[in-house]
Design an enzyme around this catalytic site. Sequence first.
Site, PDB file in Angstrom:
ATOM      1  CB  CYS B  51      -0.983  -0.014   1.162  1.00 42.66           C
ATOM      2  SG  CYS B  51      -0.210  -0.335   2.735  1.00 42.66           S
ATOM      3  CD  GLN B 117       3.050  -5.224   9.324  1.00 38.93           C
ATOM      4  OE1 GLN B 117       3.884  -4.313   9.366  1.00 38.93           O
ATOM      5  NE2 GLN B 117       2.133  -5.384  10.248  1.00 38.93           N
ATOM      6  N   GLY B 190     -16.772   1.420  26.998  1.00 40.76           N
ATOM      7  CA  GLY B 190     -17.000   2.210  25.791  1.00 40.76           C
ATOM      8  C   GLY B 190     -16.489   1.458  24.575  1.00 40.76           C
ATOM      9  CB  ALA B 191     -17.002   1.161  21.389  1.00 46.54           C
ATOM     10  CD  GLU B 193      -9.311   2.844  13.755  1.00 44.51           C
ATOM     11  OE1 GLU B 193      -8.429   2.358  13.047  1.00 44.51           O
ATOM     12  OE2 GLU B 193      -9.723   4.007  13.641  1.00 44.51           O
TER      13      GLU B 193
END
Lengths: 272, 423
Positions: B51, B117, B190-191, B193
């Site tokens: 990418c 990677q 909570g939430a 990313e």
Amino acid sequence: MELIIITVVLYMLSTAGYLAYLFFQKNYLHEAGCCLLAVGFCCHSAIIAYGFAKAGTFPVHNLHETLSLAGWALSGAFLAFQYQFNLRILGIYAAPLATVIMIVSSRLPKEPVLAKTVFNNFWLIFHVIVIFMGEAAFALACGVGFLYLIQESSIKSKNHGFFFRRLPSLELLDSTGYACIISGFALLTLGLISGFLYAKLIWGKLWTWDPKEVWSGITWMLYAALIHGRLALGWRGRKAAIVSVIGFTVLLFTFFGVNFLLKGHHGEFTKW
Amino acid sequence: MQDIVLLGLNHKTAPVEVRECLAFSKDEAGAVLETIQHHPAIREAILFSTCNRVEILLTAENRDYAAEAAKTCFSELKNIPASQFENNLYIYNGDDAVRHIFRVAASLDSMVVGEPQILGQIKEAYRIATLKKTSGVVLNRLLHKTFSVAKRIRTETGIGGHAVSISYAAIELGRKIFGTLEEKKVLLIGAGEMAELAVEHLIRNRAGDIFVANRTFERGIALARKFKGNPIRFEEIPDYMLLADIIISSTGSQGFVIRRDQVKAGMRGRKNRPLFFIDIAVPRDIDPGINRIPNAYLYDIDDLKSVIDENIEDRQREAVKGERIVDEAVISFRQWYESLDAVPTIVALRKKMDAIAKAEIRKTMNSLPHFSDEDSQALCRMTDALINKILHDPTLFLKNNGFHGNKTLYLDMTRKLFKLDES
């Protein structure tokens, strides 16, 4: 005589190895430090064995011999804990400490000051060896406690400096410190019991309010409180680390302070 | 002598709009290699497409033709005019191309220096090239050298050490507190990313039970299902504080969700086992005073960011060591590559023969003491002539083009056959 010099040199090299390990973090440096210390320990054992053969009992007849035995117990205890927990970085505490003890010991006069009332007896030998091993374990607990305090403050202060990366996790430090305390406490307990038995055999009394006995009792109670606090109230981490350091200072006073400042029937072991 | 050419673009030279137009999937990469293989100017080729970069590594008789061919191939296969990406391209030749590929594989050229990677991606690209048989003597050697350089840099420098993302930094701190994260119980409040990423890292480190608290219970259930955890009600948080070891909070709440007195009371119940708070929310969810409680550790988003900044600086310092290793490797590759020419190969071959002949003559002379000087000179002349005769045809073959175009293959074969590189 030459063996003492060889031992001191080996301990010094081991210290250098561990210091280099602290800075460069290369495994072979730690391995070198550990091996040098182990070889030094063997030489040291030979010195003690020779002293034992010559005197027919543990060579603890003056400060020179007593300190030497303390250094021997310390490096032995460190090697054992290193084998069990692999807490490598503790070498930066144990190796220099053993070195300093040995240097001081080798500078002291070596003529034995023979004690009048010491009889060679199983309980006496047992008492001496167990007490020294216990004290070595407490010395290590104190070192681990220092390391814990350093690591804890670097995590709390969020200032990740030199030591943060080099020291292991708090959990490992805490559990190793606890293991040191537990084994030291067990040995100290055995040592005190054998001391009482010996006193009963020789003087006919278990307890004579000798300052050494009183201070040993205080030390024992302090460590007992620490273990109780941990098991019952969950005293761990910082608190436990501080108490191990304090405990060791009290222990040092019991070891030296009582002999130099107060009078008692242990005095002749540290005459010089 | 062939040239090594590298042509490509990366995150530094091309914006994402251009990179995404040129990104090749595995199948497409195979197609590019097949097309380019048939071009007369190009001998060997490997295509890297991630990418952040699209690069093609070639060996060619004429580098300008080769570069042109690669450009045309890109634009035809992707169906975009070459003018659209031409200005973003860089082209390296010889040592520069070698250095570039070493730096890329060692992650010295990555957006996040030291990210792991890229090496895997290059290995995959090389695998495709070997399947399509577009990698030959030179690129095989170059890629193997690349892998060993990358590995050496990773082990000998701290380039990949220490976290450079918020969630990894939190995991690393957890390890410094708990030693191992195995079986450590996690409470996610909570939430978000970053918080979810941290939980995923924890699961990968074999954390224990996961509890999820959310103001809307339904949302909590959905999230809990994602992590195979247990949903709990928001009001239950103080109870679960006794159980959890790591608490990650990321809510939109205006006030504190966890207060100091709650934790202080809770620590006794959990026998002072360490408790690690990670507060990713802005405004903060967790009372900063909690960090002063013994055995409770609190890091908020700014603390984690400053940890990362330090680590990035560290990696950059380590990258300098990596560059030195790359320089060394470029030189050693160049030595091999230069030896892969006709003249040095012939010279080396002759030297080897001469050495063998000399040694054998010495041995023979020792057992023939009655030989005069003249006799021995005759013997030497004889072996010289023998060597000349033996090497005559191979020399001609290597000097002239009896190779059917693939000179490096025969030179490499010769060097291997006579073990010229090891003596």
